[in-house]
Design a protein around this motif. Sequence first.
Motif, PDB file in Angstrom:
ATOM      1  N   VAL A  17       4.734  -5.028  61.362  1.00 57.53           N
ATOM      2  CA  VAL A  17       3.422  -4.271  61.062  1.00 57.53           C
ATOM      3  C   VAL A  17       3.339  -4.880  60.244  1.00 57.53           C
ATOM      4  O   VAL A  17       1.332  -5.115  61.760  1.00 57.53           O
ATOM      5  CB  VAL A  17       3.605  -2.771  60.457  1.00 57.53           C
ATOM      6  CG1 VAL A  17       2.763  -2.622  60.661  1.00 57.53           C
ATOM      7  CG2 VAL A  17       4.528  -2.078  61.339  1.00 57.53           C
TER       8      VAL A  17
ATOM      9  N   ASP B 283       3.578 -11.515  51.211  1.00 59.53           N
ATOM     10  CA  ASP B 283       5.134 -11.140  51.082  1.00 59.53           C
ATOM     11  C   ASP B 283       5.423 -11.224  49.949  1.00 59.53           C
ATOM     12  O   ASP B 283       5.063 -11.169  48.836  1.00 59.53           O
ATOM     13  CB  ASP B 283       5.730 -11.432  52.210  1.00 59.53           C
ATOM     14  CG  ASP B 283       6.302 -10.949  52.845  1.00 59.53           C
ATOM     15  OD1 ASP B 283       6.130  -9.859  53.924  1.00 59.53           O
ATOM     16  OD2 ASP B 283       7.579 -10.672  52.322  1.00 59.53           O
ATOM     17  N   LYS B 284       6.427 -11.177  49.932  1.00 63.77           N
ATOM     18  CA  LYS B 284       7.227 -10.889  48.216  1.00 63.77           C
ATOM     19  C   LYS B 284       7.572 -12.451  47.593  1.00 63.77           C
ATOM     20  O   LYS B 284       7.302 -12.345  46.756  1.00 63.77           O
ATOM     21  CB  LYS B 284       9.099 -10.685  48.466  1.00 63.77           C
ATOM     22  CG  LYS B 284       9.718 -11.239  49.120  1.00 63.77           C
ATOM     23  CD  LYS B 284      10.902 -10.345  49.278  1.00 63.77           C
ATOM     24  CE  LYS B 284      12.032 -10.883  50.372  1.00 63.77           C
ATOM     25  NZ  LYS B 284      13.248 -10.600  50.530  1.00 63.77           N
TER      26      LYS B 284
ATOM     27  N   ASP C 207       5.564  -9.681  44.614  1.00 63.63           N
ATOM     28  CA  ASP C 207       6.844  -8.949  44.939  1.00 63.63           C
ATOM     29  C   ASP C 207       6.070  -7.455  44.596  1.00 63.63           C
ATOM     30  O   ASP C 207       6.151  -7.164  43.119  1.00 63.63           O
ATOM     31  CB  ASP C 207       7.888  -9.251  43.567  1.00 63.63           C
ATOM     32  CG  ASP C 207       9.105  -7.826  44.014  1.00 63.63           C
ATOM     33  OD1 ASP C 207       9.059  -7.103  44.596  1.00 63.63           O
ATOM     34  OD2 ASP C 207      10.196  -8.812  43.095  1.00 63.63           O
TER      35      ASP C 207
ATOM     36  N   THR D  16      14.093  -1.641  55.244  1.00 62.24           N
ATOM     37  CA  THR D  16      13.515  -1.510  56.626  1.00 62.24           C
ATOM     38  C   THR D  16      14.878  -1.122  56.792  1.00 62.24           C
ATOM     39  O   THR D  16      15.201  -0.313  57.914  1.00 62.24           O
ATOM     40  CB  THR D  16      12.591  -1.608  57.419  1.00 62.24           C
ATOM     41  OG1 THR D  16      12.947  -2.871  57.988  1.00 62.24           O
ATOM     42  CG2 THR D  16      11.734  -1.070  56.745  1.00 62.24           C
TER      43      THR D  16
ATOM     44  N   SER E 136       4.945   5.461  56.246  1.00 62.29           N
ATOM     45  CA  SER E 136       6.122   5.706  56.160  1.00 62.29           C
ATOM     46  C   SER E 136       7.230   5.888  57.612  1.00 62.29           C
ATOM     47  O   SER E 136       6.608   5.516  58.414  1.00 62.29           O
ATOM     48  CB  SER E 136       6.240   7.119  55.505  1.00 62.29           C
ATOM     49  OG  SER E 136       7.583   7.384  55.187  1.00 62.29           O
TER      50      SER E 136
ATOM     51  N   TYR F  89      17.878   5.119  52.611  1.00 55.93           N
ATOM     52  CA  TYR F  89      16.352   4.843  53.096  1.00 55.93           C
ATOM     53  C   TYR F  89      15.020   5.721  53.825  1.00 55.93           C
ATOM     54  O   TYR F  89      13.575   5.891  52.887  1.00 55.93           O
ATOM     55  CB  TYR F  89      16.338   4.114  54.895  1.00 55.93           C
ATOM     56  CG  TYR F  89      15.427   3.264  55.484  1.00 55.93           C
ATOM     57  CD1 TYR F  89      14.797   2.976  55.287  1.00 55.93           C
ATOM     58  CD2 TYR F  89      14.837   4.440  56.788  1.00 55.93           C
ATOM     59  CE1 TYR F  89      12.778   2.233  55.813  1.00 55.93           C
ATOM     60  CE2 TYR F  89      13.891   4.425  57.646  1.00 55.93           C
ATOM     61  CZ  TYR F  89      12.875   2.695  56.818  1.00 55.93           C
ATOM     62  OH  TYR F  89      11.860   2.813  56.967  1.00 55.93           O
TER      63      TYR F  89
ATOM     64  N   LYS G  62      11.935   6.477  51.086  1.00 53.73           N
ATOM     65  CA  LYS G  62      10.819   6.506  51.447  1.00 53.73           C
ATOM     66  C   LYS G  62      10.087   8.048  51.228  1.00 53.73           C
ATOM     67  O   LYS G  62       9.264   7.189  51.004  1.00 53.73           O
ATOM     68  CB  LYS G  62      10.968   6.641  52.870  1.00 53.73           C
ATOM     69  CG  LYS G  62      11.233   5.358  53.351  1.00 53.73           C
ATOM     70  CD  LYS G  62      10.246   3.908  53.399  1.00 53.73           C
ATOM     71  CE  LYS G  62       8.817   3.861  53.954  1.00 53.73           C
ATOM     72  NZ  LYS G  62       8.242   3.154  53.740  1.00 53.73           N
TER      73      LYS G  62
ATOM     74  N   VAL H  99       9.680   1.135  65.684  1.00 51.60           N
ATOM     75  CA  VAL H  99       9.118   0.618  65.382  1.00 51.60           C
ATOM     76  C   VAL H  99       9.217  -1.493  66.153  1.00 51.60           C
ATOM     77  O   VAL H  99      10.337  -1.121  65.735  1.00 51.60           O
ATOM     78  CB  VAL H  99       7.934   0.029  64.184  1.00 51.60           C
ATOM     79  CG1 VAL H  99       6.841  -0.713  64.359  1.00 51.60           C
ATOM     80  CG2 VAL H  99       7.253   1.331  64.074  1.00 51.60           C
TER      81      VAL H  99
HETATM   82  N1  LIG Z   1      11.195  -0.695  61.912  1.00 50.49           N
HETATM   83  C1  LIG Z   1      10.241   0.682  62.262  1.00 50.49           C
HETATM   84  O1  LIG Z   1      11.392   1.159  62.603  1.00 50.49           O
HETATM   85  C2  LIG Z   1       9.211   1.252  60.724  1.00 50.49           C
HETATM   86  C3  LIG Z   1       9.597   2.933  61.352  1.00 50.49           C
HETATM   87  C4  LIG Z   1       8.700   3.672  60.986  1.00 50.49           C
HETATM   88  C5  LIG Z   1       8.271   3.492  60.063  1.00 50.49           C
HETATM   89  N2  LIG Z   1       7.983   1.687  59.435  1.00 50.49           N
HETATM   90  C6  LIG Z   1       7.583   1.580  57.848  1.00 50.49           C
HETATM   91  O2  LIG Z   1       6.124   0.838  58.274  1.00 50.49           O
HETATM   92  C7  LIG Z   1       6.242  -0.311  57.212  1.00 50.49           C
HETATM   93  C8  LIG Z   1       6.783  -1.686  58.341  1.00 50.49           C
HETATM   94  O3  LIG Z   1       7.966  -1.621  58.751  1.00 50.49           O
HETATM   95  P1  LIG Z   1       8.009  -2.957  59.153  1.00 50.49           P
HETATM   96  O4  LIG Z   1       9.253  -3.379  60.065  1.00 50.49           O
HETATM   97  O5  LIG Z   1       7.294  -4.259  59.573  1.00 50.49           O
HETATM   98  O6  LIG Z   1       9.418  -3.483  58.297  1.00 50.49           O
HETATM   99  P2  LIG Z   1      10.243  -4.794  58.335  1.00 50.49           P
HETATM  100  O7  LIG Z   1       9.540  -6.217  59.474  1.00 50.49           O
HETATM  101  O8  LIG Z   1      10.872  -4.660  57.582  1.00 50.49           O
HETATM  102  O9  LIG Z   1       8.703  -5.508  56.977  1.00 50.49           O
HETATM  103  C9  LIG Z   1       8.841  -5.210  55.915  1.00 50.49           C
HETATM  104  C10 LIG Z   1       8.286  -6.351  55.073  1.00 50.49           C
HETATM  105  O10 LIG Z   1       8.585  -6.237  53.235  1.00 50.49           O
HETATM  106  C11 LIG Z   1       8.620  -7.215  52.469  1.00 50.49           C
HETATM  107  N3  LIG Z   1       9.468  -7.403  51.946  1.00 50.49           N
HETATM  108  C12 LIG Z   1      10.644  -6.223  50.599  1.00 50.49           C
HETATM  109  N4  LIG Z   1      10.225  -6.494  49.676  1.00 50.49           N
HETATM  110  C13 LIG Z   1      10.049  -6.836  49.413  1.00 50.49           C
HETATM  111  C14 LIG Z   1       9.004  -6.991  47.722  1.00 50.49           C
HETATM  112  N5  LIG Z   1       9.845  -6.444  47.181  1.00 50.49           N
HETATM  113  N6  LIG Z   1       7.666  -7.383  47.722  1.00 50.49           N
HETATM  114  C15 LIG Z   1       6.690  -7.451  48.778  1.00 50.49           C
HETATM  115  N7  LIG Z   1       6.820  -7.549  50.089  1.00 50.49           N
HETATM  116  C16 LIG Z   1       8.768  -7.357  50.524  1.00 50.49           C
HETATM  117  C17 LIG Z   1       9.682  -7.547  53.675  1.00 50.49           C
HETATM  118  O11 LIG Z   1      10.613  -8.873  53.235  1.00 50.49           O
HETATM  119  P3  LIG Z   1      12.144  -9.560  54.011  1.00 50.49           P
HETATM  120  O12 LIG Z   1      12.101  -9.470  55.782  1.00 50.49           O
HETATM  121  O13 LIG Z   1      12.152 -11.137  52.955  1.00 50.49           O
HETATM  122  O14 LIG Z   1      12.681  -7.975  52.998  1.00 50.49           O
HETATM  123  C18 LIG Z   1       8.699  -7.523  55.292  1.00 50.49           C
HETATM  124  O15 LIG Z   1       8.603  -8.978  54.802  1.00 50.49           O
HETATM  125  C19 LIG Z   1       7.838  -0.047  56.870  1.00 50.49           C
HETATM  126  O16 LIG Z   1       7.774   0.563  55.228  1.00 50.49           O
HETATM  127  C20 LIG Z   1       8.890   1.145  56.942  1.00 50.49           C
HETATM  128  O17 LIG Z   1       9.287   1.763  56.473  1.00 50.49           O
HETATM  129  C21 LIG Z   1       8.738   1.049  59.943  1.00 50.49           C
END
Ligand SMILES: NC(=O)c1ccc[n+]([C@@H]2O[C@H](COP(=O)([O-])OP(=O)(O)OC[C@H]3O[C@@H](n4cnc5c(N)ncnc54)[C@H](OP(=O)(O)O)[C@@H]3O)[C@@H](O)[C@H]2O)c1
Length: 278
Positions: free
Chosen positions: A13, A32-33, A37, A63, A101, A126, A130, A152
């Motif tokens: 996202v 990012d982290k 962090d 996630t 979320s 998870y 959330k 997503v």
């Molecule tokens: N993917 C789905 O299907 C989906 C569906 C509904 C809602 N969402 C929500 O949408 C949001 C974004 O999802 P996404 O699919 O983009 O997730 P994603 O691709 O897993 O991206 C999450 C990012 O957060 C980083 N992160 C992890 N720990 C962190 C920390 N301590 N401090 C700062 N950054 C940190 C991750 O780094 P690393 O990869 O290195 O850990 C990654 O770059 C999340 O809140 C998720 O719950 C996702």
Amino acid sequence: MQKVWIVGSKGSVGVALTKLLDMRKYELLKTDKEEVDVTDKEEVRSYAAATRPDVIINCAGITDLEVCEQNPDLAYQVNTIGARNLAVAANEIECKLIHMSTDDIFSLNSPEFYNEFEEAKPKSIYGKSKYAGEKMVQSLCNYFVIIRSSWVYGTGKGFVQQVIDAVDSQTPLRVPVNHYASPTSAKELAKVITQFIDNDLFGIYHAVCKGYCNRYEFAKAILKYLGKDVELIPIEEGNERRPDYSVLDNMMLRLDGLEQPKKWEVALEEYISGLERN
Ligand SMILES: NC(=O)c1ccc[n+]([C@@H]2O[C@H](COP(=O)([O-])OP(=O)(O)OC[C@H]3O[C@@H](n4cnc5c(N)ncnc54)[C@H](OP(=O)(O)O)[C@@H]3O)[C@@H](O)[C@H]2O)c1
């Protein structure tokens, strides 16, 4: 010029948002982290105080459902405590927090659409972490928007990439026929998020592509748009961690007259044709 801080900018996202936001219209801060962090309260607060964004968009998260089950402390630390830290920081500098979320906060096993006011009852770590994050945001932040989405995909992560990997290695893929939701491209979700940067709306919003399908149908559609094939094995998977149906209704987007994501098949075809061009 609005200053926008994208937290978790390297995720699906976060990357889609960065691509979408017009660099001429917004000043973007991307972390990012490695840079900030979210689990570190002081790091979050001092970055916010030093940069003073107008809007914070929290796309950070753990996630992966399995990772969350295996390491609940990590899940709560990032998905709940991280949300708390950003909510507190946003309040301190009086800016809007847009927090992402998920449909995983729900658990019904009947084919019903969930609007924003249905009772949440997460089953997985998870989903629980959330949902706890949502509560932190609601209780600690004055100006918040919570956007829930489902299935997503984008930037080489998620189920679309899993199918592409299976095609490349010609490994048969076991796919549930009993899990239904709305696949949503990160780009369509990012379009919804950007509307909240400029408007003065607050609260909880569902944002998923139009229509829904089961995982097996999703996989078949991915193969169709890729023009490739691999054996798909339909399976019935347990529903201990996810509901069979988690189809969200974008009721609040509809009631507020905001633009909604496209049909899921159209967004998917667009995403896959974009992959082939790159
Ligand atoms: N993917 C789905 O299907 C989906 C569906 C509904 C809602 N969402 C929500 O949408 C949001 C974004 O999802 P996404 O699919 O983009 O997730 P994603 O691709 O897993 O991206 C999450 C990012 O957060 C980083 N992160 C992890 N720990 C962190 C920390 N301590 N401090 C700062 N950054 C940190 C991750 O780094 P690393 O990869 O290195 O850990 C990654 O770059 C999340 O809140 C998720 O719950 C996702």
